[in-house]
Design a protein around this motif. Structure first.
Motif, PDB file in Angstrom:
ATOM      1  N   ASN A  16      32.826  48.182  41.638  1.00 28.04           N
ATOM      2  CA  ASN A  16      32.168  47.573  40.824  1.00 28.04           C
ATOM      3  C   ASN A  16      32.864  46.236  40.375  1.00 28.04           C
ATOM      4  N   TYR A  17      34.207  46.133  40.294  1.00 29.07           N
ATOM      5  CA  TYR A  17      35.169  45.010  39.936  1.00 29.07           C
ATOM      6  C   TYR A  17      34.854  43.941  40.986  1.00 29.07           C
ATOM      7  N   ILE A  18      34.445  44.004  42.084  1.00 28.43           N
ATOM      8  CA  ILE A  18      34.372  43.095  43.234  1.00 28.43           C
ATOM      9  C   ILE A  18      32.956  42.534  42.863  1.00 28.43           C
ATOM     10  N   ALA A  19      31.988  43.316  42.550  1.00 35.09           N
ATOM     11  CA  ALA A  19      30.726  42.816  42.368  1.00 35.09           C
ATOM     12  C   ALA A  19      30.807  41.833  41.010  1.00 35.09           C
ATOM     13  N   ALA A  20      31.668  42.098  39.957  1.00 32.99           N
ATOM     14  CA  ALA A  20      31.805  41.526  38.812  1.00 32.99           C
ATOM     15  C   ALA A  20      32.196  40.275  38.894  1.00 32.99           C
ATOM     16  N   LYS A  61      40.438  50.679  31.578  1.00 32.63           N
ATOM     17  CA  LYS A  61      40.625  49.759  30.607  1.00 32.63           C
ATOM     18  C   LYS A  61      41.556  48.603  31.295  1.00 32.63           C
ATOM     19  N   TYR A  62      42.289  48.937  32.162  1.00 33.60           N
ATOM     20  CA  TYR A  62      43.314  48.099  32.901  1.00 33.60           C
ATOM     21  C   TYR A  62      42.524  47.195  33.478  1.00 33.60           C
ATOM     22  N   LEU A  63      41.428  47.318  34.271  1.00 31.35           N
ATOM     23  CA  LEU A  63      40.437  46.260  34.843  1.00 31.35           C
ATOM     24  C   LEU A  63      39.772  45.520  33.796  1.00 31.35           C
ATOM     25  N   TYR A  65      40.322  44.765  30.825  1.00 30.64           N
ATOM     26  CA  TYR A  65      41.133  43.764  29.921  1.00 30.64           C
ATOM     27  C   TYR A  65      42.080  42.747  30.801  1.00 30.64           C
ATOM     28  N   SER A  66      42.031  43.088  31.958  1.00 32.03           N
ATOM     29  CA  SER A  66      42.901  42.061  32.867  1.00 32.03           C
ATOM     30  C   SER A  66      42.032  40.927  33.190  1.00 32.03           C
ATOM     31  N   VAL A  67      42.699  39.747  33.353  1.00 25.72           N
ATOM     32  CA  VAL A  67      41.897  38.478  33.766  1.00 25.72           C
ATOM     33  C   VAL A  67      41.276  38.514  35.255  1.00 25.72           C
ATOM     34  N   HIS A  68      40.224  38.046  35.418  1.00 24.96           N
ATOM     35  CA  HIS A  68      39.512  38.158  36.779  1.00 24.96           C
ATOM     36  C   HIS A  68      39.873  37.204  37.335  1.00 24.96           C
ATOM     37  N   THR A  69      40.880  37.120  38.057  1.00 26.67           N
ATOM     38  CA  THR A  69      41.120  36.040  38.935  1.00 26.67           C
ATOM     39  C   THR A  69      40.283  35.580  40.039  1.00 26.67           C
TER      40      THR A  69
END
Length: 475
Positions: A16-20, A61-63, A65-69
């Protein structure tokens, strides 16, 4: 919940993070102050640990509120983008969890690192070269200076450095601060790092370098090291290697090329002329975690002469690690680290996946996007270039229609844009003028991504301009 179930849930979160990262409407960061984050995430480690569900919630929560570099609107640092094969390589190297000091514990990784060093040296022209992966460009610069000191004062490896011998190093006045740190660590002293004047575009002036060298010789000091920068941090300027190399040869000085930012340009047939003369240097710092988009950290120091790095290390008496069997090379013998992560592996996976030609295209694309961005700026009546584009960095500012403090306006503009989460870009000072520094480091950027950045920036500028005008009218 079993560990296998937690792993399955974690893999879904990763997907999901990669897709975001590809969702242009998703914020790059949900900006929160440190106090706000303390309320959202329980940072304290408790005596009893957490439940499986709480653990999964912490991952979320870690993902969140972290910056999506990996987002294409992250244009803030000298690294960005998401490199899928390198990410997979990072997972597998961590899964194997080995260290690079001996072939015995890292046979595949040792072979991979040797192959990567050989490939990278094929671009530098170091026909009898060597190298080692290190913990970043700062560390590479330190070891380069360390190697130069050991060449001019070979006994210093055992006897230490005599302070009566005033060693002098020379760097571009816009060089990275790590050279001051290196001189400090080596006992040379940061005050003995001479900052050579640069021209208006940020390039070191060779005549000034020679002048500074002659001044130190006249004071009975000992020049020993020159660092040329391949893309300065702010302006992306490349020092003229050929001219500097001629001076270093004349005075028998070690020439190091700091390509921590822009070293990957060496892959480009179209633009590598900016690094003309690289084969005349003695060492070269190259960070694939920047323009090659390899996950942090991935950094190498290459040296022209084989044996240089092992010569740096004093006699090793460690038969509990190094056994000298089977005629193999243990890489730990030429590293100032003992335990060392297998950072070459993720680079190898990425290079194997894309191939030599496709990586070349990615680097070419970076310059092409920087050229496109510079044109967007020159074509807009309220955007002003502060220095001509040199490579991957584009420094400009917004000029509102009313008279105001331009530095404060552009600082406010940058902060408003950053906290909105739509686009993130950095800033710096060129002389006394604050410049918005747009760095093009994601090899997958398209013109549409640059168009979106400028739309977001101009929308924020218009909003800020309207607000400022209203305040002026009230007062």
């Amino acid at each position: 919940m079993k560990e296998s179930d937690i792993l399955s849930e974690a893999l879904v979160k990763i997907k999901n993070y990669i897709a975001a990262n590809k969702d242009q409407d998703a914020p790059i960061v949900k900006f929160r102050t440190p106090a706000d984050l303390d309320k959202i995430i329980h940072f304290t480690v408790d005596t009893a640990g957490v439940s499986e569900n709480e653990f999964l919630d912490l991952l979320d929560k870690y993902l969140e509120y972290s910056v999506h570099t990996g987002n294409k609107q992250f244009l803030n640092q000298l690294y960005s983008g998401f490199n899928f094969p390198a990410f997979i390589g990072e997972i597998f190297s961590t899964l194997a969890n080995t260290s690079m000091y001996t072939y015995e514990v890292a046979p595949v990784a040792t072979s991979i690192e040797k192959e990567m060093i050989a490939l990278m040296n094929s671009y530098t022209g170091y026909s009898d070269g060597d190298g080692i992966f290190v913990t970043g460009g700062s560390n590479a610069n330190l070891i380069a200076m360390f190697s130069a000191r050991n060449r001019i004062l070979p006994d210093s490896r055992f006897e230490g450095y005599d302070r009566k011998v005033k060693l002098k190093a020379f760097v571009n006045e816009q060089a990275h601060y790590s050279f001051d740190t290196a001189a400090n660590v080596l006992g040379i002293g940061s005050k003995n790092v001479v900052k050579v004047k640069s021209d208006v575009t940020g390039k070191m002036i060779p005549a000034e370098l020679e002048k500074n060298i002659l001044e130190t010789i006249a004071r009975n000091e000992k020049p020993f090291f020159v660092a040329a920068t391949c893309a300065t941090t702010l302006l992306g300027a490349y020092d003229p290697l050929d001219e500097i190399a001629a001076i270093c040869k004349k005075y028998k000085l070690w020439l190091h090329a700091d390509g921590s930012f822009g070293g990957s340009l060496i892959l480009s047939d179209q633009y590598k002329a900016l690094m003309k003369g690289i084969e005349r240097t003695d060492s070269f710092a190259w960070n694939p975690h920047k323009l090659m988009n390899i996950p942090l950290i991935c950094s190498a120091l290459l040296v022209k002469k084989r044996g240089t790095l092992q010569h740096n290390i004093t006699d090793i008496n460690a038969d509990y690690i190094f056994h000298d069997i089977d005629e193999i090379e243990d890489l730990g013998k030429k590293s100032i680290q003992c335990g060392r992560k297998v950072d070459a592996v993720k680079l190898w996976f990425a290079w194997k996946y894309f191939g030599l030609k496709n990586y070349q295209k990615r680097i070419d694309n970076l310059i092409n996007m920087a050229i496109y961005a510079a044109k967007k700026i020159s074509d807009h009546p309220q955007l002003e270039m502060l220095v001509p584009r040199q490579s991957f960095a584009v420094c400009f500012r917004y000029v509102p229609k009313f008279k105001t403090d331009l530095n404060q306006f552009n600082l406010d503009l940058r902060e408003q844009l950053r906290k909105s989460g739509k686009s993130i870009v950095n800033y710096g000072y060129i002389r006394k003028s604050l410049a918005i520094r747009l760095v093009i480091t994601n090899g997958e950027l398209l013109e549409a991504d640059m168009d979106l950045f400028f739309k977001n920036l101009l929308d924020a500028a218009n909003n800020l301009e309207s607000k400022c005008q209203l305040e002026l009218e009230i007062h």
